[in-house]
Design a protein around this motif. Structure first.
Motif, short mmCIF file in Angstrom:
data_model
loop_
_atom_site.label_atom_id
_atom_site.label_comp_id
_atom_site.label_asym_id
_atom_site.label_seq_id
_atom_site.Cartn_x
_atom_site.Cartn_y
_atom_site.Cartn_z
N HIS A 46 -4.77 -9.15 -26.30
CA HIS A 46 -4.60 -10.60 -26.35
C HIS A 46 -4.13 -10.98 -27.75
O HIS A 46 -4.61 -10.42 -28.73
N TYR A 47 -3.17 -11.91 -27.83
CA TYR A 47 -2.66 -12.36 -29.12
C TYR A 47 -3.16 -13.76 -29.44
O TYR A 47 -3.27 -14.61 -28.56
N PHE A 48 -3.46 -13.96 -30.71
CA PHE A 48 -3.95 -15.23 -31.23
C PHE A 48 -3.01 -15.71 -32.32
O PHE A 48 -2.49 -14.92 -33.10
N GLY A 49 -2.82 -17.03 -32.42
CA GLY A 49 -2.11 -17.60 -33.54
C GLY A 49 -3.05 -17.72 -34.73
O GLY A 49 -4.27 -17.75 -34.57
N VAL A 50 -2.49 -17.79 -35.91
CA VAL A 50 -3.29 -17.93 -37.13
C VAL A 50 -2.75 -19.12 -37.90
O VAL A 50 -1.55 -19.19 -38.18
N VAL A 51 -3.63 -20.05 -38.24
CA VAL A 51 -3.23 -21.25 -38.98
C VAL A 51 -4.21 -21.52 -40.12
O VAL A 51 -5.37 -21.11 -40.07
N ASP A 52 -3.71 -22.21 -41.12
CA ASP A 52 -4.52 -22.64 -42.26
C ASP A 52 -4.91 -24.10 -42.00
O ASP A 52 -4.04 -24.95 -41.83
N VAL A 53 -6.21 -24.37 -41.92
CA VAL A 53 -6.69 -25.73 -41.71
C VAL A 53 -7.60 -26.08 -42.88
O VAL A 53 -8.71 -25.55 -42.99
N GLN A 54 -7.10 -26.91 -43.77
CA GLN A 54 -7.86 -27.36 -44.93
C GLN A 54 -8.44 -26.19 -45.72
O GLN A 54 -9.61 -26.19 -46.11
N GLY A 55 -7.62 -25.17 -45.95
CA GLY A 55 -8.03 -24.04 -46.77
C GLY A 55 -8.84 -22.98 -46.06
O GLY A 55 -9.25 -22.00 -46.67
N LYS A 56 -9.09 -23.17 -44.78
CA LYS A 56 -9.82 -22.17 -44.00
C LYS A 56 -8.85 -21.54 -43.00
O LYS A 56 -7.88 -22.15 -42.60
N ILE A 57 -9.16 -20.33 -42.60
CA ILE A 57 -8.31 -19.62 -41.66
C ILE A 57 -8.85 -19.80 -40.25
O ILE A 57 -10.03 -19.54 -40.00
N ASN A 58 -7.99 -20.27 -39.35
CA ASN A 58 -8.33 -20.41 -37.95
C ASN A 58 -7.51 -19.42 -37.14
O ASN A 58 -6.29 -19.39 -37.26
N ILE A 59 -8.18 -18.63 -36.33
CA ILE A 59 -7.52 -17.73 -35.38
C ILE A 59 -7.72 -18.40 -34.03
O ILE A 59 -8.85 -18.60 -33.59
N VAL A 60 -6.61 -18.77 -33.36
CA VAL A 60 -6.72 -19.62 -32.18
C VAL A 60 -5.98 -19.05 -30.97
O VAL A 60 -4.97 -18.38 -31.10
N SER A 61 -6.53 -19.37 -29.79
CA SER A 61 -5.95 -18.98 -28.53
C SER A 61 -6.19 -20.08 -27.52
O SER A 61 -7.30 -20.64 -27.46
N LYS A 62 -5.21 -20.38 -26.73
CA LYS A 62 -5.35 -21.39 -25.68
C LYS A 62 -6.44 -21.00 -24.69
O LYS A 62 -7.19 -21.83 -24.21
N HIS A 63 -6.56 -19.71 -24.39
CA HIS A 63 -7.48 -19.25 -23.37
C HIS A 63 -8.85 -18.83 -23.90
O HIS A 63 -9.84 -18.91 -23.17
N LEU A 64 -8.90 -18.35 -25.14
CA LEU A 64 -10.16 -17.80 -25.66
C LEU A 64 -10.73 -18.56 -26.85
O LEU A 64 -11.65 -18.08 -27.50
N GLY A 65 -10.20 -19.73 -27.16
CA GLY A 65 -10.80 -20.56 -28.19
C GLY A 65 -10.35 -20.26 -29.61
O GLY A 65 -9.36 -19.57 -29.83
N GLY A 66 -11.09 -20.80 -30.58
CA GLY A 66 -10.74 -20.66 -31.98
C GLY A 66 -11.89 -20.08 -32.79
O GLY A 66 -13.06 -20.25 -32.45
N GLU A 78 -15.95 -13.16 -36.88
CA GLU A 78 -16.40 -14.16 -35.91
C GLU A 78 -15.69 -13.95 -34.57
O GLU A 78 -16.32 -14.03 -33.51
N LEU A 79 -14.42 -13.64 -34.62
CA LEU A 79 -13.65 -13.37 -33.40
C LEU A 79 -14.28 -12.21 -32.62
O LEU A 79 -14.56 -12.33 -31.42
N CYS A 80 -14.53 -11.10 -33.28
CA CYS A 80 -15.12 -9.92 -32.62
C CYS A 80 -16.48 -10.23 -32.01
O CYS A 80 -16.75 -9.89 -30.85
N GLU A 81 -17.33 -10.85 -32.80
CA GLU A 81 -18.70 -11.12 -32.33
C GLU A 81 -18.72 -12.11 -31.17
O GLU A 81 -19.47 -11.94 -30.21
N THR A 82 -17.88 -13.14 -31.24
CA THR A 82 -17.88 -14.15 -30.19
C THR A 82 -17.26 -13.62 -28.91
O THR A 82 -17.76 -13.90 -27.81
N LEU A 83 -16.18 -12.85 -29.01
CA LEU A 83 -15.59 -12.27 -27.80
C LEU A 83 -16.61 -11.38 -27.09
O LEU A 83 -16.67 -11.35 -25.86
N TYR A 84 -17.43 -10.69 -27.87
CA TYR A 84 -18.44 -9.83 -27.26
C TYR A 84 -19.59 -10.64 -26.66
O TYR A 84 -19.98 -10.44 -25.51
#
Length: 98
Positions: A46-66, A78-84
């Motif tokens: 699965h691929y996620f987009g990566v964006v900078d939001v107010q100096g923090k890194i957001n890894i986002v997916s339409k289907h699996l959240g941010g 956080e991505l690994c732990e939450t997906l699990y």
């Protein structure tokens, strides 16, 4: 502004150590995860987009959240732990495309 310096070569998750690879693509920054869904006995990517939001890194997916972190490493963990915990997907490999 968030930076992508010091990309870790592995992320220590509660279930295993996940290798991180960097691929130079020249396009938009994205994160690909290879995972194993034990409950369904399937492997996927699965691929996620990566964006900078107010100096923090957001890894986002339409289907699996941010997933957000102060650093890319924090966001990947956080991505690994939450997906699990939420989907029972064990991330086996991460590819960061920059």
């Amino acid at each position: 502004m968030a930076t992508f310096d010091n990309i870790p070569n592995r992320i220590l998750c509660s279930y295993s150590e996940v290798p991180v690879r960097v691929r130079r693509s020249g396009d938009n920054i994205k994160v690909g995860v290879e995972f194993f869904a034990e409950e369904y006995d399937i492997r996927g990517v699965h691929y996620f987009g990566v964006v900078d939001v107010q100096g923090k890194i957001n890894i986002v997916s339409k289907h699996l959240g941010g997933y957000t972190g102060e650093t890319l490493e924090d966001a990947l963990k956080e991505l690994c732990e939450t997906l699990y915990s939420e989907h029972k997907f064990k991330v086996e490999k991460i590819v960061v495309e920059i």
